[in-house]
Design an enzyme around this catalytic site. Structure first.
Site, PDB file in Angstrom:
ATOM      1  N   CYS A 116       1.283   5.147   1.537  1.00  0.00           N
ATOM      2  CA  CYS A 116       1.014   3.712   1.432  1.00  0.00           C
ATOM      3  C   CYS A 116      -0.415   3.360   1.813  1.00  0.00           C
ATOM      4  O   CYS A 116      -1.020   2.462   1.225  1.00  0.00           O
ATOM      5  CB  CYS A 116       2.010   2.927   2.272  1.00  0.00           C
ATOM      6  SG  CYS A 116       1.977   3.316   4.032  1.00  0.00           S
ATOM      7  N   ASP A 140       1.884  -5.952  -2.273  1.00  0.00           N
ATOM      8  CA  ASP A 140       2.213  -4.595  -1.823  1.00  0.00           C
ATOM      9  C   ASP A 140       2.098  -3.640  -3.002  1.00  0.00           C
ATOM     10  O   ASP A 140       3.047  -3.468  -3.776  1.00  0.00           O
ATOM     11  CB  ASP A 140       3.625  -4.548  -1.240  1.00  0.00           C
ATOM     12  CG  ASP A 140       3.883  -3.249  -0.488  1.00  0.00           C
ATOM     13  OD1 ASP A 140       3.093  -2.305  -0.657  1.00  0.00           O
ATOM     14  OD2 ASP A 140       4.865  -3.182   0.274  1.00  0.00           O
ATOM     15  N   HIS A 146       3.932   0.861   7.687  1.00  0.00           N
ATOM     16  CA  HIS A 146       3.532   0.577   6.307  1.00  0.00           C
ATOM     17  C   HIS A 146       2.170  -0.105   6.301  1.00  0.00           C
ATOM     18  O   HIS A 146       1.725  -0.671   7.319  1.00  0.00           O
ATOM     19  CB  HIS A 146       4.585  -0.325   5.656  1.00  0.00           C
ATOM     20  CG  HIS A 146       4.488  -0.412   4.171  1.00  0.00           C
ATOM     21  ND1 HIS A 146       4.386   0.688   3.359  1.00  0.00           N
ATOM     22  CD2 HIS A 146       4.478  -1.488   3.329  1.00  0.00           C
ATOM     23  CE1 HIS A 146       4.333   0.315   2.095  1.00  0.00           C
ATOM     24  NE2 HIS A 146       4.382  -1.014   2.063  1.00  0.00           N
TER      25      HIS A 146
END
Length: 678
Positions: free
Chosen positions: A427, A487, A471
């Site tokens: 991520c 995202d 994250h």
């Protein structure tokens, strides 16, 4: 093993038992002690056991002085100090081990006991978990058993009897301990255990370097637990906000302050924050992180409901910060609004004049990404931020990009390598490459780190958020909406955001075997253990000042105060002291179980018509029994029993009949037809 211990001399047996208890106390410290300290302590304990078994003399004073000097020098070399938590614990463990080498008299044993109790407490410096508490409860009972045994110098009492006495003592003191726990005032922040190191355990940081969070994904430890008052938001919307990263040097992202969070912008929360709809109310139980970050869902405009003594503020980027690092388990209430808008005005309430901080890129990095940004701008000449974001996300969805925990070595041009070479990453790689592309295309953007998702524990109803759920995502600025969450990881791997794919540490051999045998059993056992551990956290570790006052309110106090706590505690302690004094008076003449059994035998013999004076020893009672008119078989049984009772007191070596066995035999005698009515 039991028979071997029974045939050892008492001094040897007691010494080996005490060494075993000390080893158990030291065992949890091995993970935190320097390797030399663990090795030296183990060597000293084994040496002392060898000396005890062989009946060999203890080392001289100069040997002890030399070993102490070595321990002090090694502690100084390791910690560069003899003070502080880590150095102090190392010295306590060393002193406890070395003291066993001069364990000659009862006075030395008492010193070892007190050092053992202190070393036991030091285990809670590193962990206050339920498992640690259970292990130290066993250690406490072991030390109490050894202490009781040391105060029984006559004969050779069994360790089982001493352990039972120690257990009864612990149970007798449990009500006082419970009263002190419930009513002893908590003075925050002094109630917590301090820590020397400012090393975070949650994995979040005010800096993010490509690859750092990938290591965190393999950590299955719990970061926090969340309990919602009503229906929770969808799992894909659970974004717990942490540090916001703005500055980029080509490889590393840092927060606005550039430090560990304490020097982040002191500006108040955004004055143009607008929230709509119904709020989400929830309770967070945050594990110690040694950082000031208070994690909450976006956006939490109202102050968090924190324990007394802890203050916090919201920064201009919606992050909540405490004024000190969080060194203890912390529980707080929060209220968040999923539908919110902010960032359309400057920090002074006027229209935004400068977005350069969110457009700045270092020179000489990622030339191919800059060219890609130019191509996107040519495709969307109006420079509309939503259109550019959609174009970038579409490229991620259809360009063959993948999600991996092993992105490999990253070179100088981190964004170029993701967009054009590897096309895979974790991520942080995806968010970093996306923000670089947005900035190059003229769209203000930044990175937000925190936790996303979690899993519901069906046993206790808490959502468990693990370190593996750490994250990184992006925020882009729209001229008509302000800052908007994007995202990009969801475009590459939709399963990572939500409930479909959770990152987990590979199961060990035992867990893997259980999982293959019953796929649901391992998950149920894990959920049950975490629920039990969470109950320990909620009701024991997180018993705060406010909960103390709530307890007093339930007892009828309208406006509880420290004076009320003191009155209740003093009253309970007075009652306990009076009860203990009454019990001690009753036990004063009957403290010896052997004497109690002998007195019981005198009473029964008197009831059967045998003269038994109050001070008659077993040998005298034997003569009176033989001269009595009792049946021959009963006289024979009583003679054998009285001789065994005498040997147990004065010649216990090799005696196969314990006090408990003699109790059972005495109860089996047929007395009824010989007892005379009162």
């Amino acid at each position: 093993m039991k028979a071997t211990l029974a045939h050892l001399p008492r001094e040897t047996r007691d010494t080996l038992f005490l060494l075993a208890v000390i080893a158990w106390v030291m065992l949890p410290q091995v993970a935190h002690l320097p390797a030399w300290a663990s090795a030296l302590a183990a060597g000293v304990l084994l040496w002392r056991g060898w000396l005890a078994v062989g009946g060999r003399p203890l080392p001289g004073r100069w040997v002890l002085v030399a070993l102490l000097a070595v321990a002090l020098a090694a502690t100084w070399a390791t910690h560069r100090t003899l003070l502080g938590r880590d150095a102090g614990v190392t010295l306590v463990v060393m002193l406890l081990a070395l003291k066993t080498l001069e364990l000659r008299a009862r006075r030395d044993a008492l010193v070892v006991f007190f050092l053992g109790f202190f070393a036991l407490l030091t285990n809670f410096f590193h962990s206050q978990s339920l498992a640690t508490a259970a292990a130290m409860l066993v250690a406490l009972l072991g030390l109490l058993t050894a202490l009781v045994n040391a105060h029984r110098p006559v004969g050779q009492p069994s360790l089982r009897e001493s352990a039972w006495t120690a257990t009864r003592m612990a149970l007798a003191g449990a009500p006082v301990m419970l009263a002190l726990f419930v009513f002893f005032p908590r003075f925050a922040p002094l109630w917590g255990i301090p820590s020397d190191a400012m090393l975070g355990r949650s994995g979040l940081s005010s800096t993010m370097e490509v690859g750092a969070v990938a290591e965190l994904a393999l950590d299955d430890g719990i970061a926090m637990r969340v309990r919602f008052d009503g229906a929770p938001p969808p799992q894909s919307q659970l974004y717990f906000r942490g540090p916001v990263l703005t500055r980029f040097d080509g490889r590393r992202w840092t927060a606005a302050g550039g430090g560990d969070g304490f020097d982040a912008t002191l500006a108040p929360g955004p004055g143009d924050l607008q929230v709509r709809g119904a709020p989400v109310r929830y309770q967070v139980t945050l594990e110690p992180s040694q950082r000031p970050w208070l994690l909450a869902l976006d956006a939490a405009p109202r102050p968090l409901d924190l324990p007394a003594g802890l203050r916090a503020r919201m920064t201009a980027d919606l992050q909540w910060l405490a004024y000190r690092p969080l060194t203890d388990l912390l529980r707080y209430q929060a209220e968040s609004y999923p539908d919110f808008r902010y960032g359309l005005a400057g920090w002074d309430g006027k229209p935004r004049r400068d977005m350069d901080a969110f457009l700045r890129l270092p020179a000489g990095f990622n030339p191919r990404t800059l060219a890609l940004a130019g191509e996107l701008r040519r495709q969307h000449p109006e420079g509309d931020a939503p259109a550019l974001v959609r174009a970038a996300l579409e490229r991620l969805r259809t360009g063959g990009y993948g999600y991996t925990l092993e992105p490999g070595v990253v070179g100088q041009h981190t964004a170029d390598e993701f967009w054009f070479d590897t096309k895979a990453g974790f991520c942080e790689h995806i968010a970093s490459a996306f923000v670089v592309l947005m900035r190059a295309a003229g769209v203000p953007a930044r990175i937000v780190t925190g936790f996303q998702g979690g899993e519901l524990n069906g046993v206790d109803g808490y959502w468990t958020v693990r370190n593996a759920d750490a994250h990184a995502w992006a925020e882009v600025w729209h001229a008509d909406r302000g800052w908007v969450r994007v995202d990009p990881t969801g475009a590459v791997s939709p399963g990572r955001v939500g409930q479909l794919q959770r990152l987990r540490l590979p199961d060990g051999a035992l867990a893997g075997a259980v999982g293959r045998w019953s796929p649901t059993l391992l998950a149920q056992l894990r959920a049950t253990w975490e629920a039990v551990n969470n109950g320990w956290n909620q009701w024991v570790l997180n018993y705060t000042q406010s909960r103390q006052f709530d307890m007093l309110k339930s007892l009828g106090f309208e406006s509880p105060s420290w004076q009320d706590l003191g009155k209740v505690l003093a009253g309970l302690l007075t009652v306990a002291a009076l009860g203990g004094a009454a019990w001690a008076r009753w036990e004063r003449s009957q403290h010896d179980p052997w004497l109690r059994l002998l007195a019981r035998a005198r009473r029964r013999l008197g009831q059967a018509g045998v003269s038994a004076p109050p001070q008659a020893p077993p040998r005298e009672l034997l003569g009176r029994v033989q001269a009595s008119s009792l049946p021959p078989e009963l006289r024979r049984q009583l003679a054998d029993w009285l001789l065994a009772l005498e040997r147990l007191r004065y010649a216990p070596a090799g005696q196969p009949r314990t006090l408990a066995k003699l109790h059972r035999e005495f109860r089996q005698f047929s007395w009824q037809k010989y007892e005379t009515p009162p």
